[in-house]
Motif scaffolding. Structure first.
Motif, PDB file in Angstrom:
ATOM      1  N   VAL A  42      -2.436  -3.780  11.330  1.00 30.77           N
ATOM      2  CA  VAL A  42      -1.964  -4.244  10.018  1.00 30.77           C
ATOM      3  C   VAL A  42      -1.356  -3.050   9.277  1.00 30.77           C
ATOM      4  CG1 VAL A  42      -2.681  -5.156   7.766  1.00 30.77           C
ATOM      5  CG2 VAL A  42      -3.774  -6.002   9.871  1.00 30.77           C
ATOM      6  N   LEU A  82       0.871  -1.174   0.000  1.00 32.43           N
ATOM      7  CA  LEU A  82       0.000   0.000   0.000  1.00 32.43           C
ATOM      8  C   LEU A  82       0.910   1.226   0.000  1.00 32.43           C
ATOM      9  CD1 LEU A  82      -2.755  -1.097   2.535  1.00 32.43           C
ATOM     10  CD2 LEU A  82      -2.387  -1.779   0.159  1.00 32.43           C
ATOM     11  N   TYR A  90      -7.108   1.103  11.480  1.00 35.35           N
ATOM     12  CA  TYR A  90      -6.350  -0.008  10.900  1.00 35.35           C
ATOM     13  C   TYR A  90      -7.132  -1.319  10.933  1.00 35.35           C
ATOM     14  CZ  TYR A  90      -2.335   3.066  11.644  1.00 35.35           C
ATOM     15  OH  TYR A  90      -1.466   4.116  11.610  1.00 35.35           O
ATOM     16  N   GLY A  91      -6.603  -2.300  10.176  1.00 31.70           N
ATOM     17  CA  GLY A  91      -6.969  -3.679  10.424  1.00 31.70           C
ATOM     18  C   GLY A  91      -6.257  -4.074  11.713  1.00 31.70           C
ATOM     19  N   THR A 127      -8.880  -7.231   4.562  1.00 28.66           N
ATOM     20  CA  THR A 127      -8.879  -7.834   5.900  1.00 28.66           C
ATOM     21  C   THR A 127      -9.926  -8.945   6.000  1.00 28.66           C
ATOM     22  OG1 THR A 127      -8.129  -5.754   6.859  1.00 28.66           O
ATOM     23  CG2 THR A 127      -9.157  -7.296   8.372  1.00 28.66           C
ATOM     24  N   GLU A 131     -11.340  -5.349  10.592  1.00 32.78           N
ATOM     25  CA  GLU A 131     -11.032  -4.072   9.931  1.00 32.78           C
ATOM     26  C   GLU A 131     -11.605  -2.908  10.728  1.00 32.78           C
ATOM     27  OE1 GLU A 131      -9.010  -3.502   7.553  1.00 32.78           O
ATOM     28  OE2 GLU A 131      -9.525  -1.513   6.867  1.00 32.78           O
ATOM     29  N   LYS A 132     -10.764  -1.963  11.078  1.00 33.30           N
ATOM     30  CA  LYS A 132     -11.136  -0.704  11.726  1.00 33.30           C
ATOM     31  C   LYS A 132     -12.147  -0.851  12.860  1.00 33.30           C
ATOM     32  CE  LYS A 132      -9.745   2.084   7.804  1.00 33.30           C
ATOM     33  NZ  LYS A 132      -9.508   1.226   6.673  1.00 33.30           N
ATOM     34  N   ASP A 156       1.638   3.795   2.830  1.00 33.31           N
ATOM     35  CA  ASP A 156       2.507   3.441   3.954  1.00 33.31           C
ATOM     36  C   ASP A 156       3.938   3.511   3.442  1.00 33.31           C
ATOM     37  OD1 ASP A 156       0.794   2.970   6.109  1.00 33.31           O
ATOM     38  OD2 ASP A 156       0.334   0.952   5.422  1.00 33.31           O
TER      39      ASP A 156
HETATM   40  C1  G1P Z   1      -5.807  -0.220   4.740  1.00 34.98           C
HETATM   41  C2  G1P Z   1      -6.279  -1.584   5.257  1.00 34.98           C
HETATM   42  C3  G1P Z   1      -6.055  -1.673   6.773  1.00 34.98           C
HETATM   43  C4  G1P Z   1      -4.602  -1.398   7.095  1.00 34.98           C
HETATM   44  C5  G1P Z   1      -4.171  -0.046   6.513  1.00 34.98           C
HETATM   45  C6  G1P Z   1      -2.679   0.157   6.687  1.00 34.98           C
HETATM   46  O1  G1P Z   1      -6.663   0.771   5.255  1.00 34.98           O
HETATM   47  O2  G1P Z   1      -7.651  -1.755   4.937  1.00 34.98           O
HETATM   48  O3  G1P Z   1      -6.399  -2.974   7.217  1.00 34.98           O
HETATM   49  O4  G1P Z   1      -4.424  -1.405   8.485  1.00 34.98           O
HETATM   50  O5  G1P Z   1      -4.463   0.043   5.105  1.00 34.98           O
HETATM   51  O6  G1P Z   1      -2.281   1.427   6.249  1.00 34.98           O
HETATM   52  P1  G1P Z   1      -6.707   2.257   4.634  1.00 34.98           P
HETATM   53  O7  G1P Z   1      -5.519   2.965   5.164  1.00 34.98           O
HETATM   54  O8  G1P Z   1      -6.674   2.102   3.159  1.00 34.98           O
HETATM   55  O9  G1P Z   1      -7.996   2.857   5.132  1.00 34.98           O
END
Ligand code: G1P
Length: 215
Positions: free
Chosen positions: A130, A54, A94-95, A158, A117-118, A57
């Motif tokens: 996560v 992702l 987060y997850g 998740t 998830e969240k 991050d």
């Molecule tokens: C996504 C995932 C989440 C994870 C996170 C990490 O969420 O769905 O599980 O913890 O990235 O950055 P987002 O940041 O896209 O809402």
């Protein structure tokens, strides 16, 4: 264009990058969730393990986080998720993992028992969040295809991993490195400043500029 304009230095950089790897891509035509995005790549990836990163991050690490995780994958031959401790209400972004430490790993490796998830802070099963680096087995495509939309009405990775957990083990790895949440405006700024300061060509001048600011 660069050739015509005689910008040979830039041309060299562009060529070097494009010679490093072959890039193929698929577009996720609708924003239906991270799980859906991963599922969109199913035909491209086929029947083999793959990495998911992702991009918001941003992690600065001596050994790239994926490389750290590949070591775990090679040993366990199971999916591996990057994790980090997040204290307090921020966990709800987060997850979140329910996990048990793997004996002898010095608190660096966990076996995942469940993930959500969240969750609200009160419902979070732990403080292990996560982080956006995953090495996944192709079984996750099958479980994602059978997963219904979850948090935010989106198909969540998740939730697909939850399905995967019923069929295969998943490990969570506490990576070594410094993470910036570039999905957040302040996080994006911090990452920009930090990485700029580290650059050989810009760092010195940029540091001087920052020092000169009246803060
Ligand atoms: C996504 C995932 C989440 C994870 C996170 C990490 O969420 O769905 O599980 O913890 O990235 O950055 P987002 O940041 O896209 O809402």
């Amino acid at each position: 264009m660069l050739e015509e304009k005689g910008k040979h230095d830039l041309l060299k950089i562009v060529r070097q990058i494009s010679d490093m790897i072959y890039v193929s891509y698929v577009r996720q035509k609708e924003a239906l969730g991270l799980g859906h995005a991963v599922l969109t790549a199913r035909e491209l990836i086929g029947d083999e393990p793959f990495a998911t990163l992702l991009a918001d991050d941003v992690i600065d690490a001596k050994v790239p986080v994926l490389k750290q995780m590949m070591k775990v994958f090679e040993e366990k031959q199971c999916s591996v998720i990057a994790t980090q401790i997040v204290e307090g209400p921020a966990i709800s972004s987060y997850g979140v993992l329910k996990a048990k430490p793997v004996a002898g790993s010095g608190g660096k490796l966990f076996e995942v028992l469940d993930l959500v998830e969240k969750p609200k802070l009160a419902d979070a099963p732990s403080n292990l969040a996560v982080i956006g680096r995953y090495i996944l087995t192709p079984t996750v495509f099958e479980t994602l295809a059978n997963t219904k939309p979850g948090a935010g009405g989106e198909l969540q990775l998740t939730d697909g991993l939850r399905g995967l957990l019923r069929r295969e083990k998943i490990y969570a790895y506490v990576y070594e490195g410094r993470r910036f949440d570039a999905g957040d405006k302040l996080g994006f700024l911090k990452a920009t400043v930090d990485f700029a300061l580290k650059r050989k060509d810009l760092g010195g001048e940029f540091r001087e500029y920052l020092k000169g600011l009246k803060l």
